[in-house]
Scaffold this active site. Structure first.
Site, PDB file in Angstrom:
ATOM      1  N   GLU A 112     131.405  27.342  59.599  1.00 48.67           N
ATOM      2  CA  GLU A 112     130.442  28.448  59.539  1.00 48.67           C
ATOM      3  C   GLU A 112     129.071  27.923  59.922  1.00 48.67           C
ATOM      4  OE1 GLU A 112     130.424  29.777  55.496  1.00 48.67           O
ATOM      5  OE2 GLU A 112     132.603  29.971  55.476  1.00 48.67           O
ATOM      6  N   LYS A 114     125.285  27.252  59.150  1.00 47.90           N
ATOM      7  CA  LYS A 114     124.524  27.072  57.912  1.00 47.90           C
ATOM      8  C   LYS A 114     123.188  27.782  58.113  1.00 47.90           C
ATOM      9  CE  LYS A 114     123.204  23.525  54.569  1.00 47.90           C
ATOM     10  NZ  LYS A 114     121.867  24.031  54.272  1.00 47.90           N
ATOM     11  N   ASP A 116     119.513  29.077  57.392  1.00 47.50           N
ATOM     12  CA  ASP A 116     118.370  28.420  56.763  1.00 47.50           C
ATOM     13  C   ASP A 116     117.468  29.477  56.138  1.00 47.50           C
ATOM     14  OD1 ASP A 116     116.663  26.479  55.973  1.00 47.50           O
ATOM     15  OD2 ASP A 116     115.780  26.123  57.946  1.00 47.50           O
ATOM     16  N   TYR A 224     128.811  34.256  52.482  1.00 44.44           N
ATOM     17  CA  TYR A 224     129.706  33.169  52.881  1.00 44.44           C
ATOM     18  C   TYR A 224     130.586  32.600  51.770  1.00 44.44           C
ATOM     19  CZ  TYR A 224     125.411  30.796  51.305  1.00 44.44           C
ATOM     20  OH  TYR A 224     124.321  30.409  50.617  1.00 44.44           O
ATOM     21  N   LYS A 311     124.257  18.635  59.195  1.00 48.01           N
ATOM     22  CA  LYS A 311     122.916  19.142  59.518  1.00 48.01           C
ATOM     23  C   LYS A 311     122.549  18.774  60.946  1.00 48.01           C
ATOM     24  CE  LYS A 311     119.979  19.629  56.221  1.00 48.01           C
ATOM     25  NZ  LYS A 311     119.251  20.686  55.557  1.00 48.01           N
ATOM     26  N   CYS A 405      80.632  19.859  67.262  1.00 55.94           N
ATOM     27  CA  CYS A 405      81.382  21.062  67.628  1.00 55.94           C
ATOM     28  C   CYS A 405      81.492  21.160  69.151  1.00 55.94           C
ATOM     29  CB  CYS A 405      80.692  22.303  67.068  1.00 55.94           C
ATOM     30  SG  CYS A 405      81.499  23.826  67.587  1.00 55.94           S
ATOM     31  N   CYS A 408      79.394  24.501  70.224  1.00 56.78           N
ATOM     32  CA  CYS A 408      77.951  24.711  70.062  1.00 56.78           C
ATOM     33  C   CYS A 408      77.196  23.405  69.809  1.00 56.78           C
ATOM     34  CB  CYS A 408      77.673  25.699  68.936  1.00 56.78           C
ATOM     35  SG  CYS A 408      77.960  25.005  67.306  1.00 56.78           S
ATOM     36  N   CYS A 423      82.623  23.412  61.564  1.00 61.67           N
ATOM     37  CA  CYS A 423      81.336  23.552  62.234  1.00 61.67           C
ATOM     38  C   CYS A 423      80.484  24.437  61.332  1.00 61.67           C
ATOM     39  CB  CYS A 423      81.512  24.208  63.601  1.00 61.67           C
ATOM     40  SG  CYS A 423      79.928  24.767  64.265  1.00 61.67           S
ATOM     41  N   CYS A 429      77.591  29.865  66.583  1.00 66.00           N
ATOM     42  CA  CYS A 429      78.696  29.227  67.310  1.00 66.00           C
ATOM     43  C   CYS A 429      79.612  30.319  67.880  1.00 66.00           C
ATOM     44  CB  CYS A 429      79.434  28.305  66.338  1.00 66.00           C
ATOM     45  SG  CYS A 429      80.830  27.463  67.065  1.00 66.00           S
TER      46      CYS A 429
HETATM   47  S1  IVH Z   1     128.577  27.460  50.960  1.00 66.42           S
HETATM   48  C1  IVH Z   1     130.118  26.162  46.927  1.00 66.42           C
HETATM   49  N1  IVH Z   1     128.020  28.343  53.354  1.00 66.42           N
HETATM   50  O1  IVH Z   1     123.164  25.895  51.996  1.00 66.42           O
HETATM   51  C2  IVH Z   1     129.679  26.493  48.317  1.00 66.42           C
HETATM   52  N2  IVH Z   1     126.218  27.582  52.009  1.00 66.42           N
HETATM   53  O2  IVH Z   1     123.008  23.106  50.458  1.00 66.42           O
HETATM   54  C3  IVH Z   1     128.270  26.878  48.355  1.00 66.42           C
HETATM   55  N3  IVH Z   1     124.011  27.830  53.064  1.00 66.42           N
HETATM   56  O3  IVH Z   1     122.865  26.664  48.599  1.00 66.42           O
HETATM   57  C4  IVH Z   1     127.580  27.042  49.608  1.00 66.42           C
HETATM   58  N4  IVH Z   1     124.716  28.728  54.944  1.00 66.42           N
HETATM   59  O4  IVH Z   1     121.970  28.321  50.299  1.00 66.42           O
HETATM   60  C5  IVH Z   1     127.520  27.809  52.211  1.00 66.42           C
HETATM   61  N5  IVH Z   1     127.686  29.227  55.482  1.00 66.42           N
HETATM   62  C6  IVH Z   1     127.185  28.699  54.353  1.00 66.42           C
HETATM   63  C7  IVH Z   1     125.805  28.478  54.173  1.00 66.42           C
HETATM   64  C8  IVH Z   1     125.352  27.909  52.983  1.00 66.42           C
HETATM   65  C9  IVH Z   1     123.654  28.341  54.253  1.00 66.42           C
HETATM   66  C10 IVH Z   1     123.041  27.273  52.080  1.00 66.42           C
HETATM   67  C11 IVH Z   1     123.207  27.784  50.688  1.00 66.42           C
HETATM   68  C12 IVH Z   1     123.490  26.590  49.837  1.00 66.42           C
HETATM   69  C13 IVH Z   1     122.965  25.485  50.671  1.00 66.42           C
HETATM   70  C14 IVH Z   1     123.760  24.226  50.395  1.00 66.42           C
END
Ligand code: IVH
Length: 667
Positions: A112, A114, A116, A224, A311, A405, A408, A423, A429
């Site tokens: 999946e 991740k 942010d 998720y 990551k 500056c 000016c 400044c 200015c």
């Molecule tokens: S699963 C027990 N899936 O990443 C499983 N987390 O450091 C729990 N996050 O706290 C998390 N996308 O806020 C999962 N596809 C995804 C995610 C995801 C973002 C975040 C989530 C979690 C943190 C983990």
């Protein structure tokens, strides 16, 4: 009769829920926005006429309310775990080896994106959204249900069938790049500080007190994970598919992979393609698909042993530093900017990077012509994260922060504790003058119709304006005919200026652009001093006696009014007819009976709404606070106060007053 009305209301709610789902979750609307709005308005009107049919889950409730949400702490039924992070493929292979060894099985993985953002846990009872709780410390978090209800892609009621009576689902709240960008453009136009990145903006938004503001911020949410003992199915992917069938937004970029090779291919693909996604992602999450295997593998105290997060590295490139230029902002703050040899980074060409302040330049030990490493911080604003010192030519010159500056020529100053150089030539200015005028006309300040940054630039360059007062002396004849400006736009501007003479005192005060006097501070000052003369004469003590006005703001005000040019401008604007005192209406009934008191409102009241009580507190000089602390002066208590809140108040020894007692207090 009422029966058929109820039918109509229920049908409209159902229809609008479905359109919301198609629009926000599926991104496949079948009606136009206008048609949607018409239906929503129709429902609103019916609900208003028939409050007896009210339903907190109605789609009309998505706009939020301005009732202060005091965030209660709620304990998570299942602790919110985090994920183990890996940064390289070797560690991922180790993960795969461990899973195989411990289970003696060939695992299938679900990959999946991740997201942010900010993680959120939703609980539904009998298909109705009951609680939305932030991660908090993993054991308990803030109940932000009212705010989450404004997020259109989140179902208030579950669709379809088969959901357990008690059901929890976890996901990530995010702010789409497009929304983030729009907010920042608005903030830039208003001279406000920019939001750092979509994640911070999401977490700031979801903790806001006013859910109607949250509604405007257009957050989104991807789901998720279904925690807990109830078994929906034997596979994580099937769980997600079920969740999708109940109305949740589940990322369409979710894949089952039979081998590490497939997992790596998924990662490589999204490392490149993620810049095209509408929301920020910072990695890929790899989960064992079989729920039975997940249970076998179990969790550590911190994280599940059946999942891992890979990551992405922030994309980095090297390029040459050509020069450093310095921008002067509206307040005189100097921002150094690196000019770079253009280079492609995460899909866009980067030519410039912010260097923030002198300390950052010193920490990087930056030299001209250096090969610098550039990264996109939070994917938006590029920054220099390092220098390739091995490649530095011995004759490269160290970057020394300027002393004067660039606009000016004034000697720059750097106050103690400030990261930035300034400044000090506020009134002479050019970028400061123009910046102040742009701030003055902006929407939250004087809101002058028909004028914008470009027109200010134009008028300034033509020598028509040097102060904001000059705006009011412009004549149609002198502005119509200027570059791209027709008579009609000229008229519109002049009308806008005339109308601005009615803008209330607090906004005029904000519009003056005094350092540290933002919208909120301006409101407090206007209320406390009632007119400009009193504010200008106020001593340091009188200023800091006002709740929430600290030394820094008081000093800035005294400094501002000590400059003759500033006082002359205020006098000028006064003569022009701007509002320099509270209106009669605002004055009427306002006292300082509650000055210095912090009051928390809780429960439901007989005679007034909470909004009315809040207004009264403010009108009498008190402060309405959202959460209990040892500094709270009173709890203004209605019916049905939560037991945990009562306990906290009693523990801190905070006096409790009733609605009647409160009314006596303010007379
Ligand atoms: S699963 C027990 N899936 O990443 C499983 N987390 O450091 C729990 N996050 O706290 C998390 N996308 O806020 C999962 N596809 C995804 C995610 C995801 C973002 C975040 C989530 C979690 C943190 C983990």
């Amino acid at each position: 009769m009422t029966d058929s009305i109820l039918h109509k209301i229920v049908a409209l709610r159902k229809e609008l829920d479905q359109h919301n789902f198609l629009y926000y979750v599926k991104a496949q609307p079948v009606i136009t926005d206008i048609e949607f709005d018409q239906k929503l308005k129709e429902l609103e009107a019916l609900e208003k006429a028939h409050p007896e049919f009210d339903d907190p889950m109605s789609p009309t409730k998505r706009v939020g309310s301005d009732i202060t949400s005091e965030f209660q702490q709620v304990k998570h039924q299942y602790p919110v775990l985090s994920l183990n992070n890996t940064y390289n493929e070797g560690e991922l292979r180790d993960f795969d080896t461990r899973i195989k060894k411990e289970t003696n099985l060939q695992p299938e993985y679900v990959c999946e994106l991740k997201f942010d953002g900010v993680s959120i846990s939703l609980t539904y009872e009998k298909g109705i959204l009951k609680h939305a709780v932030t991660r908090g410390d993993g054991v308990q978090g803030d109940d932000v249900t009212n705010n989450v209800k404004t997020i259109r892609s989140i179902p208030l009621k579950l669709q379809g069938s088969g959901w357990p009576d008690e059901f929890e689902i976890r996901g990530e709240l995010v702010m789409p790049f497009a929304v983030f960008q729009k907010i920042n453009e608005e903030r830039a136009a208003n001279g406000e500080e920019l939001l750092a990145n979509p994640r911070n903006s999401t977490s700031g938004t979801i903790k806001m007190q006013d859910s109607s503001v949250v509604a405007k911020r257009q957050l989104d949410g991807y789901f998720y994970y279904v925690p807990g003992e109830i078994r929906l199915s034997d596979s994580h992917l099937k769980n997600l598919e079920l969740a999708a069938s109940w109305g949740f937004k589940v990322s369409e970029h979710t894949r089952k992979c039979g081998s590490m090779e497939e997992v790596l291919a998924f990662i490589h693909h999204w490392d490149k393609e993620r810049s095209k996604l509408p929301v920020a992602t910072d990695g890929v999450v790899i989960k064992v698909d079989s729920i039975a295997m997940q249970n076998d593998l179990g969790t550590t105290a911190k994280s599940p042993r059946w999942a891992v997060a890979y990551k992405f590295k922030a994309e980095q490139v090297e390029t040459r530093l050509l020069s450093v230029s310095y921008q002067v902002g509206r307040t005189g703050a100097i921002t150094p900017v690196a000019n770079l040899e253009p280079v492609l980074l995460a899909g866009t060409t980067v030519k410039r990077a912010s260097l923030h302040n002198a300390d950052i330049i010193a920490a990087l030990d930056l030299h001209l012509n250096d090969l610098v490493k550039v990264e996109k911080g939070g994917e938006i604003i590029p920054k220099i994260v390092g220098v390739n010192e091995a490649e530095r030519h011995p004759l490269n010159q160290r970057v020394e922060f300027i002393t004067h500056c660039p606009e000016c020529g004034s000697t720059l100053v750097r106050d103690e504790g400030e990261a930035k150089h300034f400044c000090p030539n506020e009134t002479g200015c050019p970028p400061q003058i123009k910046g102040k005028i742009i701030h003055f006309i902006s929407r939250k300040a004087m809101n002058i119709d028909g004028m914008g940054e470009e027109t200010v630039e134009l008028f300034y360059n033509q020598g028509l304006i040097r102060t904001v007062a000059d705006l009011y002396r412009m004549e149609e004849a002198s502005i119509a005919g200027l570059d791209r400006l027709g008579e009609k736009s000229a008229r519109r501007m002049l009308d806008g200026l005339e109308a601005s003479k009615k803008v209330p005192f607090e906004r005029v005060l904000f519009a003056l652009g005094i350092r540290y006097v933002g919208e909120t501070v301006a409101k407090l000052l206007a209320k406390a001093f009632k007119n400009m003369d009193a504010l200008m004469e106020a001593t340091f003590e009188q200023l800091t006696n006002v709740n929430e006005i600290g030394d820094r703001i008081a000093e800035s005000l005294i400094n501002h009014f000590s400059l003759e040019a500033n006082c002359a401008l205020i006098a000028d604007l006064h003569n022009i007819g701007l509002q320099f005192q509270l209106s009669e209406e605002e004055m009427a009934g306002s006292t300082d009976k509650l000055a210095g008191l912090s009051i928390i409102i809780s429960g439901t009241f007989e005679k007034h709404s909470r909004e009315e009580l809040k207004k009264m507190i403010e009108q009498h000089g008190g402060k309405n606070v959202g959460s209990i602390s040892k500094n709270t002066s009173y709890l203004l208590a209605g019916e049905n106060i939560g037991p945990s809140k009562m306990e906290k108040v009693q523990k801190l020894g905070i006096p409790i007053i009733s609605e009647d007692e409160f009314m006596t207090m303010i007379g």
